[in-house]
Scaffold this motif. Structure first.
Motif, short mmCIF file in Angstrom:
data_model
loop_
_atom_site.label_atom_id
_atom_site.label_comp_id
_atom_site.label_asym_id
_atom_site.label_seq_id
_atom_site.Cartn_x
_atom_site.Cartn_y
_atom_site.Cartn_z
N ALA A 121 -5.22 5.55 -1.87
CA ALA A 121 -4.36 4.53 -1.27
C ALA A 121 -4.26 3.29 -2.14
CB ALA A 121 -4.87 4.15 0.12
N LEU A 122 -5.34 2.97 -2.85
CA LEU A 122 -5.35 1.80 -3.73
C LEU A 122 -4.83 2.13 -5.13
CD1 LEU A 122 -8.71 0.11 -2.67
CD2 LEU A 122 -6.37 -0.71 -2.21
N ASP A 123 -4.24 3.30 -5.29
CA ASP A 123 -3.65 3.74 -6.56
C ASP A 123 -4.67 3.92 -7.68
OD1 ASP A 123 -1.25 3.60 -5.19
OD2 ASP A 123 -0.64 1.69 -6.08
N ALA A 124 -5.92 4.16 -7.32
CA ALA A 124 -6.96 4.45 -8.31
C ALA A 124 -7.04 5.97 -8.45
CB ALA A 124 -8.29 3.85 -7.87
N VAL A 125 -5.98 6.54 -9.02
CA VAL A 125 -5.84 8.00 -9.00
C VAL A 125 -6.88 8.71 -9.87
CG1 VAL A 125 -3.42 8.05 -8.28
CG2 VAL A 125 -3.96 7.92 -10.70
N LEU A 159 0.82 -1.19 0.00
CA LEU A 159 0.00 0.00 0.00
C LEU A 159 0.87 1.25 0.00
CD1 LEU A 159 -3.12 0.68 0.24
CD2 LEU A 159 -2.61 1.18 2.63
N LEU A 160 0.61 2.14 -0.94
CA LEU A 160 1.28 3.44 -1.08
C LEU A 160 2.80 3.32 -1.27
CD1 LEU A 160 -0.82 5.35 1.54
CD2 LEU A 160 -0.79 5.80 -0.92
N GLN A 161 3.25 2.25 -1.86
CA GLN A 161 4.69 2.09 -2.12
C GLN A 161 5.11 2.69 -3.45
OE1 GLN A 161 7.15 0.85 0.09
NE2 GLN A 161 5.39 1.43 1.31
N PRO A 189 -4.12 0.33 -10.57
CA PRO A 189 -4.53 0.10 -9.19
C PRO A 189 -3.74 -1.04 -8.54
CG PRO A 189 -6.43 0.46 -10.57
CD PRO A 189 -5.24 0.34 -11.49
N LEU A 190 -3.56 -0.90 -7.24
CA LEU A 190 -2.76 -1.85 -6.46
C LEU A 190 -3.44 -3.21 -6.35
CD1 LEU A 190 -0.46 -2.44 -4.37
CD2 LEU A 190 -2.01 -1.54 -2.64
N ASN A 191 -4.72 -3.23 -6.04
CA ASN A 191 -5.43 -4.46 -5.75
C ASN A 191 -6.83 -4.35 -6.34
OD1 ASN A 191 -7.22 -6.29 -4.30
ND2 ASN A 191 -5.53 -6.66 -2.88
N PHE A 192 -7.05 -5.02 -7.45
CA PHE A 192 -8.32 -4.89 -8.17
C PHE A 192 -9.49 -5.42 -7.38
CE2 PHE A 192 -5.33 -4.40 -11.68
CZ PHE A 192 -5.87 -3.30 -12.32
N MET A 229 -2.71 13.93 -5.18
CA MET A 229 -3.06 13.08 -6.31
C MET A 229 -2.27 13.49 -7.56
SD MET A 229 -5.12 12.88 -9.21
CE MET A 229 -5.49 14.60 -9.05
N HIS A 230 -2.15 14.81 -7.81
CA HIS A 230 -1.38 15.25 -8.97
C HIS A 230 0.10 14.88 -8.84
CE1 HIS A 230 -4.12 17.20 -11.69
NE2 HIS A 230 -4.74 17.77 -10.66
N ARG A 231 0.61 14.93 -7.63
CA ARG A 231 2.02 14.51 -7.43
C ARG A 231 2.19 13.05 -7.82
NH1 ARG A 231 3.02 15.47 -1.91
NH2 ARG A 231 2.21 13.39 -1.62
N ARG A 232 1.23 12.20 -7.46
CA ARG A 232 1.32 10.78 -7.80
C ARG A 232 1.12 10.53 -9.29
NH1 ARG A 232 -1.30 6.54 -4.37
NH2 ARG A 232 0.56 5.37 -4.90
#
Length: 183
Positions: free
Chosen positions: A65-69, A17-19, A26-29, A91-94
């Motif tokens: 957190a789940l990378d669903a930006v 998470l958040l790595q 997304p991290l985990n669908f 979010m924009h930074r990511r």
């Protein structure tokens, strides 16, 4: 780590998470599918929500957190106020859109949680420890350098990203004015 609801705590236990500083997918669908289907009661652990607008940031934070930006972006851009602006900058930074991130951090201004973020971050980064408070511009600049080749600090930056998230998420959770759990 603090606990929130069974649903939220399960997301926070997700491996990696958040790595990713700049997630591509997304991290985990499976968790993302569950989050999309969850109503606010499931997320809050059946607690009544006193401030639905603030709770929208909780949902957005979970998507973040789940990378669903992209999905998080939709929530943050529709959230007025300093907190929505700050999440929008994160979010924009990511997304790797560092100038836009700085714009949103300027709109947010200094948040009441910056001292708490700084205290937590100081244990993860000597650079942050030397600052007088949390500095989203410094952190954004460090992430920008990592994107363009500097690799030595990626683990530290991922730790700082997690700290920033945890403190801001916790603040939004508390500000949502959750009542007692209904039975």
């Amino acid at each position: 780590m603090k606990t929130y609801s069974d649903f939220v705590d399960r997301i926070f236990r997700a491996e990696h998470l958040l790595q990713e500083l700049l997630p591509k997918e997304p991290l985990n669908f499976e968790l993302l599918r569950e989050l999309r289907a969850a109503d606010d009661a499931a997320i809050s652990g059946q607690r009544p929500i006193g401030k639905p607008g603030m709770f929208a940031l909780v949902r957005g934070g979970l998507l973040y957190a789940l990378d669903a930006v992209d999905e998080a972006h939709k929530i943050f851009q529709d959230s007025p106020g300093d907190l929505g602006s700050y999440w929008h900058g994160m979010m924009h930074r990511r997304e790797g859109d560092f100038d836009n991130a700085r714009y949103w951090f300027r709109r947010a201004g200094k948040l009441p949680v910056f001292d708490e973020m700084h205290s937590a971050a100081a244990g993860h980064s000597a650079v942050m420890a030397r600052q007088s408070t949390w500095d989203p511009y410094l952190f954004t600049g460090e992430c920008e350098q990592a994107r363009f080749g500097e690799t030595e600090s990626r683990e530290e930056l991922a730790s700082l990203q997690r700290v920033e998230f945890e403190v801001l998420f916790d603040y939004c959770w508390r500000q949502s004015a959750l009542g007692e759990k209904s039975i």
